[in-house]
Design an enzyme around this catalytic site. Structure first.
Site, PDB file in Angstrom:
ATOM      1  N   LYS A  19      29.077 -83.915   1.550  1.00 14.93           N
ATOM      2  CA  LYS A  19      29.493 -82.424   1.014  1.00 14.93           C
ATOM      3  C   LYS A  19      28.078 -81.765   0.314  1.00 14.93           C
ATOM      4  O   LYS A  19      27.989 -80.433   0.838  1.00 14.93           O
ATOM      5  CB  LYS A  19      30.428 -82.704  -0.194  1.00 14.93           C
ATOM      6  N   ARG A  94      38.979 -81.512  -8.120  1.00 22.35           N
ATOM      7  CA  ARG A  94      38.861 -82.973  -7.846  1.00 22.35           C
ATOM      8  C   ARG A  94      40.296 -83.820  -8.148  1.00 22.35           C
ATOM      9  O   ARG A  94      40.546 -84.851  -8.218  1.00 22.35           O
ATOM     10  CB  ARG A  94      37.882 -83.633  -8.936  1.00 22.35           C
ATOM     11  N   ARG A 132      20.557 -92.793  -1.535  1.00 17.48           N
ATOM     12  CA  ARG A 132      20.515 -91.275  -1.965  1.00 17.48           C
ATOM     13  C   ARG A 132      19.480 -91.270  -3.108  1.00 17.48           C
ATOM     14  O   ARG A 132      19.405 -91.801  -3.980  1.00 17.48           O
ATOM     15  CB  ARG A 132      21.851 -90.819  -2.589  1.00 17.48           C
ATOM     16  N   ARG A 165      20.124 -91.353  -8.835  1.00 21.97           N
ATOM     17  CA  ARG A 165      21.241 -91.070 -10.049  1.00 21.97           C
ATOM     18  C   ARG A 165      21.645 -92.343 -10.769  1.00 21.97           C
ATOM     19  O   ARG A 165      21.851 -93.329 -10.070  1.00 21.97           O
ATOM     20  CB  ARG A 165      22.339 -90.105  -9.239  1.00 21.97           C
ATOM     21  N   ARG A 176      34.124 -94.762  -8.720  1.00 26.48           N
ATOM     22  CA  ARG A 176      34.109 -93.313  -8.369  1.00 26.48           C
ATOM     23  C   ARG A 176      35.050 -93.219  -7.029  1.00 26.48           C
ATOM     24  O   ARG A 176      35.784 -92.393  -6.636  1.00 26.48           O
ATOM     25  CB  ARG A 176      32.868 -93.045  -8.145  1.00 26.48           C
TER      26      ARG A 176
HETATM   27  P1  ADP Z   1      28.249 -85.962  -1.380  1.00 25.15           P
HETATM   28  O1  ADP Z   1      27.786 -84.582  -1.858  1.00 25.15           O
HETATM   29  O2  ADP Z   1      29.281 -85.850  -0.588  1.00 25.15           O
HETATM   30  O3  ADP Z   1      28.383 -87.187  -2.577  1.00 25.15           O
HETATM   31  P2  ADP Z   1      25.664 -86.064  -0.254  1.00 25.15           P
HETATM   32  O4  ADP Z   1      25.336 -84.871   0.519  1.00 25.15           O
HETATM   33  O5  ADP Z   1      24.804 -86.185  -1.586  1.00 25.15           O
HETATM   34  O6  ADP Z   1      27.077 -86.497  -0.478  1.00 25.15           O
HETATM   35  O7  ADP Z   1      24.918 -87.117   0.776  1.00 25.15           O
HETATM   36  C1  ADP Z   1      24.910 -88.543   0.278  1.00 25.15           C
HETATM   37  C2  ADP Z   1      23.733 -89.205   0.980  1.00 25.15           C
HETATM   38  O8  ADP Z   1      23.972 -89.634   2.657  1.00 25.15           O
HETATM   39  C3  ADP Z   1      22.473 -88.664   0.843  1.00 25.15           C
HETATM   40  O9  ADP Z   1      21.603 -89.537   0.647  1.00 25.15           O
HETATM   41  C4  ADP Z   1      22.193 -88.007   2.138  1.00 25.15           C
HETATM   42  O10 ADP Z   1      20.941 -87.642   2.410  1.00 25.15           O
HETATM   43  C5  ADP Z   1      23.013 -88.666   3.065  1.00 25.15           C
HETATM   44  N1  ADP Z   1      23.516 -88.225   4.133  1.00 25.15           N
HETATM   45  C6  ADP Z   1      24.207 -86.782   4.076  1.00 25.15           C
HETATM   46  N2  ADP Z   1      24.878 -86.473   5.139  1.00 25.15           N
HETATM   47  C7  ADP Z   1      24.738 -87.415   6.210  1.00 25.15           C
HETATM   48  C8  ADP Z   1      24.800 -87.716   7.533  1.00 25.15           C
HETATM   49  N3  ADP Z   1      25.596 -86.914   8.456  1.00 25.15           N
HETATM   50  N4  ADP Z   1      24.238 -88.936   7.918  1.00 25.15           N
HETATM   51  C9  ADP Z   1      23.653 -89.597   7.401  1.00 25.15           C
HETATM   52  N5  ADP Z   1      23.188 -89.438   6.066  1.00 25.15           N
HETATM   53  C10 ADP Z   1      23.699 -88.358   5.672  1.00 25.15           C
HETATM   54  P1  AMP Z   2      29.135 -85.730  -7.889  1.00 22.80           P
HETATM   55  O1  AMP Z   2      27.752 -84.794  -8.338  1.00 22.80           O
HETATM   56  O2  AMP Z   2      30.403 -84.602  -7.195  1.00 22.80           O
HETATM   57  O3  AMP Z   2      29.139 -86.955  -7.340  1.00 22.80           O
HETATM   58  O4  AMP Z   2      29.835 -85.911  -9.356  1.00 22.80           O
HETATM   59  C1  AMP Z   2      29.238 -86.823 -10.385  1.00 22.80           C
HETATM   60  C2  AMP Z   2      30.137 -86.899 -11.516  1.00 22.80           C
HETATM   61  O5  AMP Z   2      30.364 -85.901 -12.121  1.00 22.80           O
HETATM   62  C3  AMP Z   2      31.725 -87.505 -11.083  1.00 22.80           C
HETATM   63  O6  AMP Z   2      31.696 -88.811 -10.892  1.00 22.80           O
HETATM   64  C4  AMP Z   2      32.379 -87.022 -12.541  1.00 22.80           C
HETATM   65  O7  AMP Z   2      32.034 -88.009 -13.569  1.00 22.80           O
HETATM   66  C5  AMP Z   2      31.732 -85.840 -12.783  1.00 22.80           C
HETATM   67  N1  AMP Z   2      32.277 -84.567 -12.040  1.00 22.80           N
HETATM   68  C6  AMP Z   2      31.764 -83.714 -10.998  1.00 22.80           C
HETATM   69  N2  AMP Z   2      32.950 -82.832 -10.760  1.00 22.80           N
HETATM   70  C7  AMP Z   2      33.950 -83.085 -11.501  1.00 22.80           C
HETATM   71  C8  AMP Z   2      35.063 -82.414 -11.352  1.00 22.80           C
HETATM   72  N3  AMP Z   2      35.389 -81.494 -10.664  1.00 22.80           N
HETATM   73  N4  AMP Z   2      36.041 -82.881 -12.319  1.00 22.80           N
HETATM   74  C9  AMP Z   2      35.777 -83.752 -13.235  1.00 22.80           C
HETATM   75  N5  AMP Z   2      34.377 -84.540 -13.107  1.00 22.80           N
HETATM   76  C10 AMP Z   2      33.473 -84.110 -12.331  1.00 22.80           C
END
Ligand code: ADP
Ligand code: AMP
Length: 223
Positions: A19, A94, A132, A165, A176
């Site tokens: 995302k 969420r 990541r 992270r 999660r």
């Molecule tokens: P989200 O925001 O849904 O938690 P991220 O965009 O941070 O996911 O992506 C999670 C991990 O996967 C990151 O390390 C990113 O570089 C990698 N990633 C994202 N999209 C793809 C894809 N289409 N194919 C392979 N790796 C990806």
């Molecule tokens: P993310 O960066 O989206 O993976 O979110 C990391 C963490 O932030 C989550 O596991 C939650 O603890 C908190 N968080 C992010 N977005 C929300 C949301 N919309 N509502 C509640 N907690 C959130």
């Protein structure tokens, strides 16, 4: 003079589905900013604000930060100047309470334009999350295997040392994912019923997902 309708998009999918990666690519293409609630909490934590310290206790456990503070934070964020044409929500809403709040916030603009649901299985989500790495300066997201930086461990743009992270450890990721299925996945049905849902195959490489996404959003009448 009437103001044009703002474009609000929502990105939905398990943690690690891509995302944030896609929201960042789309913000350039559409000229509207990404709003990542996770990033906003991390920014607050870095600056040691009261909100950041409160959020930390939930984030460390992989649980959701309470709705009240999350919703207020988003309300405040979309009033900023850079959201005058809309925003791309990443990680919000969420749960159903947040989804209803977002409907209310966007009602004046005719509601959310489209919800993009990224499909990805849990094993692949786990591989993506544990690999990541993020730039602490500009927030660019990499993956050690799938999207590595040019120089190992360093951001291509800032040269800063990439970090993992705290909540990307396998034990926290399991919680999660559980929280996602329990609280967030009902939103798939919620948006489907409203005719807003478009499913995206999240297993494709980053540029192919981007092409699929662009085709979807550019077929929408964007204001
Ligand atoms: P989200 O925001 O849904 O938690 P991220 O965009 O941070 O996911 O992506 C999670 C991990 O996967 C990151 O390390 C990113 O570089 C990698 N990633 C994202 N999209 C793809 C894809 N289409 N194919 C392979 N790796 C990806
Ligand atoms: P993310 O960066 O989206 O993976 O979110 C990391 C963490 O932030 C989550 O596991 C939650 O603890 C908190 N968080 C992010 N977005 C929300 C949301 N919309 N509502 C509640 N907690 C959130």
């Amino acid at each position: 003079m009437t103001q044009a309708r703002r474009t609000f998009l929502v990105m939905l999918g398990v943690p690690g589905a891509g995302k944030g990666t896609q929201a960042r690519l789309l913000e350039e293409a559409l000229g509207i900013p990404q709003i990542s609630t996770g990033d906003l909490f991390r920014y607050n934590l870095k600056n040691q604000t009261e909100l950041g310290l409160l959020a930390k206790s939930y984030m460390d456990r992989g649980e959701l930060v309470p709705d009240e503070v999350t919703i207020l934070m988003v309300q405040d964020r979309i009033q900023r100047e850079d959201c005058q044409k809309g925003a791309i929500f990443d990680g919000f809403p969420r749960n159903l309470v947040q989804a209803v709040a977002l409907d209310q916030m966007t009602a004046g603009d005719g509601g959310i334009r489209r919800v993009l649901m990224f499909n990805l299985d849990d094993d692949e989500a786990m591989r993506r999350i544990t690999g990541r790495r993020t730039c602490p300066v500009c927030g660019t997201v990499y993956h050690v295997d799938y999207n590595p930086p040019k120089v190992e461990g360093r951001c291509d743009l800032e040269g800063a040392e990439l970090v993992q992270r705290d909540d990307d450890k396998p034990e926290t990721v399991k919680t999660r994912l559980y929280v996602y299925y329990k609280q967030t996945s009902p939103l798939v049905g919620y948006y489907f019923a409203k005719g807003l849902l478009t499913e995206i195959d999240g297993t494709q490489p980053i540029d192919e997902v981007q092409a699929q996404l662009l085709a979807v959003v550019q077929s929408e009448p964007v204001a």
